[in-house]
Design a protein around this motif. Sequence first.
Motif, PDB file in Angstrom:
ATOM      1  N   ASN A  51       0.829  -1.218   0.000  1.00  0.00           N
ATOM      2  CA  ASN A  51       0.000   0.000   0.000  1.00  0.00           C
ATOM      3  C   ASN A  51       0.856   1.257   0.000  1.00  0.00           C
ATOM      4  O   ASN A  51       0.536   2.239  -0.678  1.00  0.00           O
ATOM      5  N   GLU A  52       1.938   1.242   0.774  1.00  0.00           N
ATOM      6  CA  GLU A  52       2.841   2.398   0.799  1.00  0.00           C
ATOM      7  C   GLU A  52       3.531   2.577  -0.544  1.00  0.00           C
ATOM      8  O   GLU A  52       3.681   3.705  -1.037  1.00  0.00           O
TER       9      GLU A  52
ATOM     10  N   ASP B 255       2.376   1.690  -3.455  1.00  0.00           N
ATOM     11  CA  ASP B 255       1.356   2.215  -4.354  1.00  0.00           C
ATOM     12  C   ASP B 255       1.138   3.705  -4.109  1.00  0.00           C
ATOM     13  O   ASP B 255       0.993   4.486  -5.052  1.00  0.00           O
ATOM     14  N   TYR B 256       1.134   4.114  -2.847  1.00  0.00           N
ATOM     15  CA  TYR B 256       0.950   5.524  -2.503  1.00  0.00           C
ATOM     16  C   TYR B 256       2.066   6.383  -3.122  1.00  0.00           C
ATOM     17  O   TYR B 256       1.804   7.435  -3.707  1.00  0.00           O
TER      18      TYR B 256
ATOM     19  N   ARG C 240       1.533   6.710  -6.802  1.00  0.00           N
ATOM     20  CA  ARG C 240       0.369   7.540  -7.148  1.00  0.00           C
ATOM     21  C   ARG C 240       0.579   9.018  -6.831  1.00  0.00           C
ATOM     22  O   ARG C 240       0.202   9.890  -7.612  1.00  0.00           O
ATOM     23  N   TYR C 241       1.128   9.302  -5.643  1.00  0.00           N
ATOM     24  CA  TYR C 241       1.161  10.684  -5.161  1.00  0.00           C
ATOM     25  C   TYR C 241       2.558  11.293  -5.071  1.00  0.00           C
ATOM     26  O   TYR C 241       2.688  12.473  -4.768  1.00  0.00           O
TER      27      TYR C 241
ATOM     28  N   PHE D  71       4.731  11.191   0.342  1.00  0.00           N
ATOM     29  CA  PHE D  71       4.959  10.032   1.206  1.00  0.00           C
ATOM     30  C   PHE D  71       5.876  10.423   2.371  1.00  0.00           C
ATOM     31  O   PHE D  71       5.607  10.068   3.524  1.00  0.00           O
TER      32      PHE D  71
ATOM     33  N   SER E  67       0.915  -0.764   7.638  1.00  0.00           N
ATOM     34  CA  SER E  67       0.978   0.334   6.670  1.00  0.00           C
ATOM     35  C   SER E  67       0.522   1.641   7.296  1.00  0.00           C
ATOM     36  O   SER E  67      -0.412   1.656   8.106  1.00  0.00           O
TER      37      SER E  67
ATOM     38  N   VAL F 157      -0.541   4.110   5.288  1.00  0.00           N
ATOM     39  CA  VAL F 157      -1.519   4.698   4.330  1.00  0.00           C
ATOM     40  C   VAL F 157      -2.598   3.677   4.017  1.00  0.00           C
ATOM     41  O   VAL F 157      -2.441   2.498   4.175  1.00  0.00           O
TER      42      VAL F 157
END
Length: 188
Positions: A155-156, A158-159, A162-163, A168, A186, A188
């Motif tokens: 998830n991190e 992917d974050y 994405r961003y 992060f 995680s 996020v």
Amino acid sequence: MSTYIDFLEKELGTIEKGWSTDAKGEKLPFDVVKYCRGPFQGTVTYSTLGISHHKLECSSSNKLIRHELFMITDEDFGENEVVQVLQQLGLEALQAHSPYLRGQVIGPRGIVFKGSSLEALYVSSPAYYPEEFHVYESGEELPIVQVWMIPITANEADYVLRYGWSQFEDILVEEDPDLIDFSRVSIV
């Protein structure tokens, strides 16, 4: 005159142990070493030694970079897994002739360490150490950048993709997770 190893041992303590071959017994073009301490009580630091003999070319800027890779663990964490991860990452950097850059995500590639939900690695500066430790400058050649490989969750990862890495890192500062705890959840 102070050497690069003197520079490292001043901050990380003496080198306790080293590995120059992989799990199959094959000689590597660099070593992985374990220092006697980490940034906090009960932690130790591992690093590659010898990758910095190679000037790696950044694909986006053609800039040449020399670096070594670092991981920080609890002192009772299994060293073989850490050594294998650093060996794999070091070999990949040398084979690609490309450095790891701050904010880069490697993976997810599945579980990094047994008993952990961390599946990727995040490339950062060694924030748990003083800023003067982040880059070694001898004045003779390109400086050597210390690169902290931080295990992160899928998830991190992917974050970040994405961003962006800056957002992060803002969350890392805000949440202040224990990045040495490889069983953490995680953020996020």
